[in-house]
Design an enzyme around this catalytic site. Sequence first.
Site, short mmCIF file in Angstrom:
data_model
loop_
_atom_site.label_atom_id
_atom_site.label_comp_id
_atom_site.label_asym_id
_atom_site.label_seq_id
_atom_site.Cartn_x
_atom_site.Cartn_y
_atom_site.Cartn_z
N HIS A 24 24.96 41.33 107.05
CA HIS A 24 25.49 39.98 107.25
C HIS A 24 24.71 39.02 106.37
O HIS A 24 23.49 38.87 106.52
CB HIS A 24 25.38 39.57 108.72
CG HIS A 24 26.03 38.25 109.02
ND1 HIS A 24 27.38 38.12 109.25
CD2 HIS A 24 25.50 37.00 109.09
CE1 HIS A 24 27.66 36.86 109.47
NE2 HIS A 24 26.54 36.16 109.37
N ASP A 26 24.20 35.24 105.04
CA ASP A 26 24.44 33.82 105.29
C ASP A 26 24.23 33.02 104.01
O ASP A 26 23.10 32.93 103.51
CB ASP A 26 23.50 33.30 106.38
CG ASP A 26 23.87 33.83 107.75
OD1 ASP A 26 25.05 33.76 108.11
OD2 ASP A 26 22.96 34.31 108.47
N HIS A 57 29.09 35.31 105.06
CA HIS A 57 29.38 34.13 105.88
C HIS A 57 29.07 32.89 105.05
O HIS A 57 27.90 32.59 104.78
CB HIS A 57 28.53 34.18 107.16
CG HIS A 57 28.58 32.94 107.98
ND1 HIS A 57 27.66 32.68 108.98
CD2 HIS A 57 29.44 31.89 107.98
CE1 HIS A 57 27.95 31.52 109.54
NE2 HIS A 57 29.01 31.01 108.95
N GLY A 133 23.21 27.05 109.97
CA GLY A 133 22.30 26.43 109.02
C GLY A 133 20.84 26.67 109.26
O GLY A 133 20.02 26.38 108.40
N PHE A 134 20.49 27.24 110.41
CA PHE A 134 19.09 27.48 110.72
C PHE A 134 18.94 28.82 111.43
O PHE A 134 19.69 29.11 112.37
CB PHE A 134 18.52 26.39 111.64
CG PHE A 134 18.65 25.00 111.08
CD1 PHE A 134 17.65 24.47 110.28
CD2 PHE A 134 19.76 24.23 111.36
CE1 PHE A 134 17.77 23.20 109.76
CE2 PHE A 134 19.88 22.95 110.86
CZ PHE A 134 18.88 22.42 110.05
N GLY A 135 17.97 29.62 111.02
CA GLY A 135 17.70 30.87 111.69
C GLY A 135 16.77 30.66 112.88
O GLY A 135 16.08 29.64 112.98
N ASP A 166 27.34 35.29 116.15
CA ASP A 166 26.17 35.13 115.30
C ASP A 166 25.29 34.02 115.85
O ASP A 166 25.72 32.89 116.01
CB ASP A 166 26.63 34.77 113.87
CG ASP A 166 25.47 34.64 112.90
OD1 ASP A 166 24.32 34.92 113.28
OD2 ASP A 166 25.72 34.25 111.74
N GLY A 167 24.03 34.40 116.15
CA GLY A 167 23.05 33.40 116.58
C GLY A 167 22.38 33.76 117.88
O GLY A 167 23.03 33.77 118.93
N GLY A 168 21.10 34.06 117.84
CA GLY A 168 20.37 34.35 119.06
C GLY A 168 20.76 35.64 119.74
O GLY A 168 20.47 35.84 120.92
N GLY A 188 19.54 38.81 113.51
CA GLY A 188 18.61 38.66 112.40
C GLY A 188 17.17 38.75 112.88
O GLY A 188 16.50 39.77 112.72
#
Length: 206
Positions: A24, A26, A57, A133-135, A166-168, A188
């Site tokens: 994936h 980003d 993405h 926009g933020f990991g 996607d995210g957390g 991630g």
Amino acid sequence: MLAADFLHLSESADIVNRYADIFHLDIMDGRFVPNISFGFPVVEAIAKIAKRPMDVHLMIQHPQVYIERFAATGAKMISFHLEAVHDPEPVLGLIKNNGCKAGLVINPDKPVESLFPYLEECDYILLMSVFAGFGGQKFIEDTYDRIRILKAEIVRRGLKTQIEIDGGVSPANAKLLAEAGADILVAGSAVFKSENPRETINQMKL
């Protein structure tokens, strides 16, 4: 891959090749989202060693300008944000015409229903469970209900559209996300900051 060790990118890529299902990627432009991530040189470098499909993405303005070039890197999936274009249908068509699966993305503050007019044109929907926009952000709990609403509409229409989250994402919520209706989980930090990435990935596979 945003959370990978870029000083040892081949080692991070090897983890994905050996234990995961997709890369994936980003892509951030510093305009659609505040941060800048990486561009074609990094994607092309990963493509040379990737044994898993690349999922791109796009968190960028004017994504239609770059579709052909990302497809040329070997990407198999390309998604972009609903609010990044005036009319998403031509862009979805462009992605498909370049031999890739087409996805549409929304942030957590965008109603899931805003996707409904485009479900037939999408191979998959990417629901952000943090803000793009933020990991390393904390997972937003409302995501479960958003998945259920979207899944119900997909089923009601008899579509095969997949749901990507996607995210957390982590072993702590992977099973609940799948039970709610998610098909693809993007992780991630949970993987690349783990002392045992293989075990972490295995815990999230259902």
